[in-house]
Structure formats: structure tokens, C-alpha cells
Scaffold this active site. Structure first.
Site, PDB file in Angstrom:
ATOM      1  N   LYS A 115      21.066 -12.105  -8.655  1.00 44.40           N
ATOM      2  CA  LYS A 115      20.220 -10.921  -8.488  1.00 44.40           C
ATOM      3  C   LYS A 115      20.714  -9.819  -9.393  1.00 44.40           C
ATOM      4  CE  LYS A 115      16.655  -9.575  -5.992  1.00 44.40           C
ATOM      5  NZ  LYS A 115      15.582 -10.424  -5.439  1.00 44.40           N
ATOM      6  N   ASP A 155      11.279  -8.059  -9.360  1.00 49.81           N
ATOM      7  CA  ASP A 155      11.540  -7.658  -7.976  1.00 49.81           C
ATOM      8  C   ASP A 155      10.995  -6.232  -7.848  1.00 49.81           C
ATOM      9  OD1 ASP A 155      13.027  -8.650  -5.474  1.00 49.81           O
ATOM     10  OD2 ASP A 155      13.874  -6.679  -5.704  1.00 49.81           O
TER      11      ASP A 155
HETATM   12  P1  NAD Z   1       6.829  -3.812  -5.592  1.00 46.00           P
HETATM   13  O1  NAD Z   1       7.635  -2.886  -6.404  1.00 46.00           O
HETATM   14  O2  NAD Z   1       5.676  -4.499  -6.220  1.00 46.00           O
HETATM   15  O3  NAD Z   1       6.276  -3.033  -4.304  1.00 46.00           O
HETATM   16  C1  NAD Z   1       7.100  -2.380  -3.392  1.00 46.00           C
HETATM   17  C2  NAD Z   1       6.180  -1.645  -2.430  1.00 46.00           C
HETATM   18  O4  NAD Z   1       6.964  -1.095  -1.370  1.00 46.00           O
HETATM   19  C3  NAD Z   1       5.418  -0.487  -3.059  1.00 46.00           C
HETATM   20  O5  NAD Z   1       4.095  -0.464  -2.557  1.00 46.00           O
HETATM   21  C4  NAD Z   1       6.173   0.749  -2.552  1.00 46.00           C
HETATM   22  O6  NAD Z   1       5.341   1.893  -2.472  1.00 46.00           O
HETATM   23  C5  NAD Z   1       6.568   0.250  -1.178  1.00 46.00           C
HETATM   24  N1  NAD Z   1       7.653   0.983  -0.561  1.00 46.00           N
HETATM   25  C6  NAD Z   1       8.837   1.392  -1.073  1.00 46.00           C
HETATM   26  N2  NAD Z   1       9.536   2.045  -0.135  1.00 46.00           N
HETATM   27  C7  NAD Z   1       8.776   2.047   0.997  1.00 46.00           C
HETATM   28  C8  NAD Z   1       8.931   2.546   2.304  1.00 46.00           C
HETATM   29  N3  NAD Z   1      10.031   3.187   2.649  1.00 46.00           N
HETATM   30  N4  NAD Z   1       7.930   2.342   3.209  1.00 46.00           N
HETATM   31  C9  NAD Z   1       6.825   1.663   2.870  1.00 46.00           C
HETATM   32  N5  NAD Z   1       6.629   1.164   1.645  1.00 46.00           N
HETATM   33  C10 NAD Z   1       7.577   1.363   0.731  1.00 46.00           C
HETATM   34  O7  NAD Z   1       7.856  -4.836  -4.950  1.00 46.00           O
HETATM   35  P2  NAD Z   1       7.576  -6.310  -4.426  1.00 46.00           P
HETATM   36  O8  NAD Z   1       7.804  -7.231  -5.549  1.00 46.00           O
HETATM   37  O9  NAD Z   1       6.296  -6.329  -3.680  1.00 46.00           O
HETATM   38  O10 NAD Z   1       8.818  -6.485  -3.445  1.00 46.00           O
HETATM   39  C11 NAD Z   1       8.750  -6.050  -2.083  1.00 46.00           C
HETATM   40  C12 NAD Z   1       9.774  -6.828  -1.285  1.00 46.00           C
HETATM   41  O11 NAD Z   1       9.503  -8.223  -1.441  1.00 46.00           O
HETATM   42  C13 NAD Z   1      11.229  -6.635  -1.729  1.00 46.00           C
HETATM   43  O12 NAD Z   1      12.083  -6.734  -0.623  1.00 46.00           O
HETATM   44  C14 NAD Z   1      11.459  -7.829  -2.638  1.00 46.00           C
HETATM   45  O13 NAD Z   1      12.831  -8.164  -2.752  1.00 46.00           O
HETATM   46  C15 NAD Z   1      10.666  -8.877  -1.906  1.00 46.00           C
HETATM   47  N6  NAD Z   1      10.311 -10.032  -2.730  1.00 46.00           N
HETATM   48  C16 NAD Z   1       9.493  -9.908  -3.800  1.00 46.00           C
HETATM   49  C17 NAD Z   1       9.199 -11.038  -4.550  1.00 46.00           C
HETATM   50  C18 NAD Z   1       8.272 -10.987  -5.751  1.00 46.00           C
HETATM   51  O14 NAD Z   1       7.963 -12.056  -6.295  1.00 46.00           O
HETATM   52  N7  NAD Z   1       7.794  -9.834  -6.163  1.00 46.00           N
HETATM   53  C19 NAD Z   1       9.735 -12.265  -4.210  1.00 46.00           C
HETATM   54  C20 NAD Z   1      10.551 -12.365  -3.081  1.00 46.00           C
HETATM   55  C21 NAD Z   1      10.829 -11.227  -2.353  1.00 46.00           C
END
Ligand code: NAD
Length: 424
Positions: A115, A155
Site C-alpha cells: 500500500k 485508492d
Molecule cells: P474515492 O476517493 O473515490 O471516494 C471517497 C469518497 O469518500 C468520496 O465521496 C469522499 O467525499 C468520501 N468521504 C471522505 N471522507 C468522508 C467522510 N468523513 N464521510 C463521508 N464520506 C467521506 O475513494 P474510493 O476509491 O471510493 O475508496 C473508498 C474506500 O474504499 C476506501 O476505504 C478505499 O480504501 C476502499 N477501497 C477502494 C477500492 C477501489 O478500487 N477504489 C478498492 C478497495 C477498497
């Protein structure tokens, strides 16, 4: 009556590195793994800290601090996203790399966990500055990553464009076109069909299985989603296409609620130009914290870690929690929720669709042979269903919760690989 932890939540550790070590202990003790295996699993193999300068548009220089943690490569090269966020810490990155190891193990991918993170809020920078920030980080970590070594992905607050810039920087540095160094790229430069939706699609597959298991119909199932980015937004769309009622969503600026279900298309429109609270006339505005406590069938935390703790777990009413985010529930919260009978689909299973299709993307890059979207989605379905069943059967066999079961499934595979390689 409130529990000790509820009256004194300070006792609870919110350090993700401490949390993942506790999760390892719980699963390893049930499996009675030898101490030396547990010791190896509880530490990342290698951690890199970088400080790199980026020229801003006004000519000044800002130095950014970033990390790449490589946990355990017994099963294969390391794999895991890069996050740009102001709250990134070294312990968070280490924990996320460890969760990646167990995630890859659960879905049976030939990878270990890695990561990366940069302490930065990309929303405060111009497009050109974000490009230099992305290229600069790849330049700083280029000797530590590679298609057979460590393969990053998107991410929080990084996306396909960022992956494209990073792949280009790596390829230029190495003097060879290297799409396999990073996944989640744009389609034109070796990205995979279905990758941008994969995390949410995988999560929705597990939600459908969980609803089936609890004899709850998918049609009209009520859903609340915290976080409306890559994971949350796509999950909302897929679930609403399946006839679920997505009653609440939120992003970093707040949330909205409508008891008869939100118009997800309209919410996505709002988010593309602003935030979800721009949505026209919701029934009410809610905070992201209030969203977690709504009386819904399925709660999907899809933003950040530690949002469900001993302080609010008792008030969480959802029957199923599908962890699209990494680490949204602390071990204390897990205990409360498991006691209440909440079915938690743990992050290492619930969001494993993303790394699964990243693996498919890497396989396509290495073989220079590209699949149709149907092939990608069919293979994703197969992997997710197999993993869900494997976790469920271990949970039943040992009478443990699904997170512990998922860690156990994975640990058995990693421990065998470490033994076969002669590490222990
Ligand atoms: P992203 O940047 O696309 O979106 C993050 C979202 O969370 C945004 O809408 C932001 O406004 C919101 N956010 C941030 N702080 C917040 C809060 N305090 N309350 C409510 N919303 C809040 O990120 P993502 O890729 O969607 O990742 C989100 C989660 O999913 C993370 O934990 C990430 O590690 C996990 N994840 C993502 C992927 C991927 O392929 N993108 C894969 C596995 C896990």
C-alpha cells in the site's frame, strides 16, 4: 446501561496498525499457528518513506511525504493502492498493506499486500500540480515497484488518470513500456474493462449472497452508503438497478436521506459537479455519522477507517454491514455488532472485487491479450462467490465471525506458502 467502552471510548485503539495486529492474533490463535508465522505476519517486510519536491503553479516548491509499505510476498508480488489524503500516516499505510495481503489470500490471488500513501489533499491543487505530485511519487518509489515486484493501483483520491501518469513515468524511467507496473489505468493504455466498477460490483455480489442467506429479498431492500466515490457511487447505482431502495448517501461534506429511495442518477449528476448535498429536495439532510445509525437492511461504509467504534456500534441498526471501505469497524465495534447478530461482510472480502479485477488487468497486460467486459465480470463473479462460500463455511465450522473466518482462510494459504518457501 452503557458498557465500559461506551462510557470511556478513549480506551479503544483507533490505530489501524494495532487493529490489524489484533485481528491477526484472533484468527491465528484459533488456527493455533506457530509463533514464528504470527510474528512474520504482524510486520511489513519493507517500508519506504519518501520526501519529494513538487513545483507548484506559482513557482514555489512543496515537499510531500509519502510511504510504500510491502507486507508479505510469500504468495507472489505485492499489490495495493496508492492513496492521497491529508490524514495519511505511516501506521495507516502499514495496516492497509497488511489488509491487502489477507484480501488477496481470501480471493485466491497470487499476490501479497502492499500500500502507498501521500500526505496531501489533491482537491487543493490544480490538475497540473496533481500530475507533478503523481509523477513525483512514482519517481520516488520506482526502484521498489515493478510488474513482478510491487504493483500499485488507485485508492482514496487517486484515479485512472493518476495511474496513467504514474505508468508513463515508470515506463520512461525504465526505458520500456510497462503497463503491468500499475493497475486501474485508462483503457487506452492497458486498463481493463470492468475495473472502474469492480470494487462495487464485487461488494454487491457479496451483499446479494448475504441477503439470500438471511432470507431477505433484494427487491426494495433499504440501503445506506457512506462515501460516494469510486466504491460508494457505483454500489449505489448497481443496487438501485437491482431494485433496492438506496435511502441515504453521504460524502465528506454531508449526507441526504429519502425514505422512498433517492434518485441515484440525479445524485451522481450532483456529485460530478459538486457534492451529494446539492441534490434537489431530499426528505432531509443528515450527517455522515447519522447515516451509520439509520434503520436500514444494508449499511455500506465506503469512505474511511474507524467510522464504527465502541461509541456508536450499539446504535447501528443495519442487519448487514458490507465493508466497501477498508477498516471501517474497530475490533470493539465488531464485538458489539457480532453480539447483536449483525452480519458483517469484512473489508478483506467485501471490497476484494477491486484487487481481483486489478489482477485480471495485470494478467491481460503481461499476456498482451485483452478480455471482453463479460469475461471480466463472469470471472469476478466466480472469484467472489467462491471466496464468500469459503469464508462462510470456515465461519460455520469454527463458529467464528466472518472477519475472523476470512483472515483464517487467507492465513492458511500464506502460512503454507511461507513453509514451502522455507521461511519458517
Ligand atoms: P474515492 O476517493 O473515490 O471516494 C471517497 C469518497 O469518500 C468520496 O465521496 C469522499 O467525499 C468520501 N468521504 C471522505 N471522507 C468522508 C467522510 N468523513 N464521510 C463521508 N464520506 C467521506 O475513494 P474510493 O476509491 O471510493 O475508496 C473508498 C474506500 O474504499 C476506501 O476505504 C478505499 O480504501 C476502499 N477501497 C477502494 C477500492 C477501489 O478500487 N477504489 C478498492 C478497495 C477498497
Amino acid at each position: 446501561m452503557q458498557s465500559m467502552n461506551e462510557t470511556n471510548p478513549k480506551q479503544e485503539s483507533l490505530n489501524p496498525y494495532e487493529i490489524v495486529k489484533e485481528q491477526i492474533d484472533i484468527a491465528a490463535n484459533i488456527l493455533q499457528l506457530p509463533k514464528n508465522i504470527i510474528e512474520i505476519l504482524k510486520r511489513p517486510k519493507r517500508v519506504l518513506t519518501v520526501n519529494y519536491p513538487v513545483k507548484l503553479d506559482d513557482g514555489t516548491i512543496e515537499v510531500f511525504e509519502g510511504y510504500r509499505s510491502q507486507h508479505n510476498d510469500a504468495l507472489g508480488p505485492l499489490k495495493g493502492g496508492i492513496r492521497f489524503h491529508p490524514d495519511v500516516t505511516l501506521d495507516e499505510v502499514k495496516a492497509l498493506s497488511m489488509w491487502m495481503t489477507f484480501k488477496c489470500g481470501v480471493v485466491g490471488l497470487p499476490y501479497g499486500g502492499g500500500k502507498g500513501g501521500v500526505i496531501a489533499d489533491p482537491r487543493n491543487y490544480s490538475l497540473a500540480e496533481r500530475e507533478r505530485m503523481s509523477r513525483g511519487f512514482m519517481e520516488a518509489i520506482a526502484d521498489f515497484v515493478g510488474p513482478d515486484k510491487d504493483i500499485p493501483a488507485p485508492d482514496v483520491y487517486t484515479n485512472a488518470q493518476v495511474m496513467g501518469w504514474m505508468m508513463d513515468t515508470y515506463s520512461k524511467l525504465k526505458g520500456t513500456y510497462s503497463p503491468g507496473v500499475i493497475t486501474g489505468k485508462p483503457l487506452s493504455i492497458g486498463g481493463s474493462l470492468g475495473r472502474s466498477e469492480a470494487t462495487a460490483r464485487g461488494c454487491v455480489i457479496t451483499i446479494k449472497e448475504a441477503l439470500k442467506e438471511l432470507n431477505m429479498p433484494i427487491k426494495h431492500a433499504t440501503i445506506a452508503i457512506q462515501g460516494f466515490g469510486n466504491a460508494g457511487r457505483v454500489a449505489a447505482r448497481l443496487l438501485s438497478d437491482l431494485g433496492c431502495k438506496v435511502v441515504a448517501i453521504s460524502d465528506s461534506r454531508g449526507g441526504i436521506y429519502h425514505s422512498t429511495g433517492l434518485d441515484i442518477g440525479a445524485a451522481i449528476e450532483c456529485k460530478s459537479t459538486g457534492c451529494v448535498t446539492d441534490y434537489a429536495s431530499p426528505e432531509k439532510y443528515i450527517t455522515s455519522e447519522e447515516l451509520l445509525e439509520l434503520d436500514v437492511d444494508v449499511l455500506i461504509p465506503a469512505a474511511m477507517e474507524n467510522v464504527i467504534t465502541s461509541s456508536n456500534a450499539r446504535r447501528v441498526k443495519a442487519k448487514i454491514i458490507a465493508e466497501a471501505a477498508n477498516g471501517p469497524c474497530t475490533p470493539e465495534a465488531d464485538r458489539v455488532l457480532n453480539d447483536k447478530g449483525t452480519l458483517i461482510i469484512p473489508d478483506v472480502l467485501g471490497n476484494a472485487g477491486g484487487v481481483t479485477v486489478s489482477y485480471f488487468e495485470w494478467v491481460q497486460n503481461l499476456s498482451h491479450f485483452y478480455w471482453t467486459e463479460k469475461e471480466v465480470n463472469d470471472r469476478l463473479y466466480e472469484k467472489m462467490i467462491t471466496a464468500y462460500e469459503e469464508v462462510r463455511s470456515i465461519a460455520d465450522k469454527y463458529s467464528v465471525d466472518r472477519r475472523t473466518a476470512a483472515f483464517m482462510v487467507s492465513m492458511l494459504k500464506i502460512a503454507e506458502a511461507m513453509e514451502d518457501r522455507g521461511w519458517v
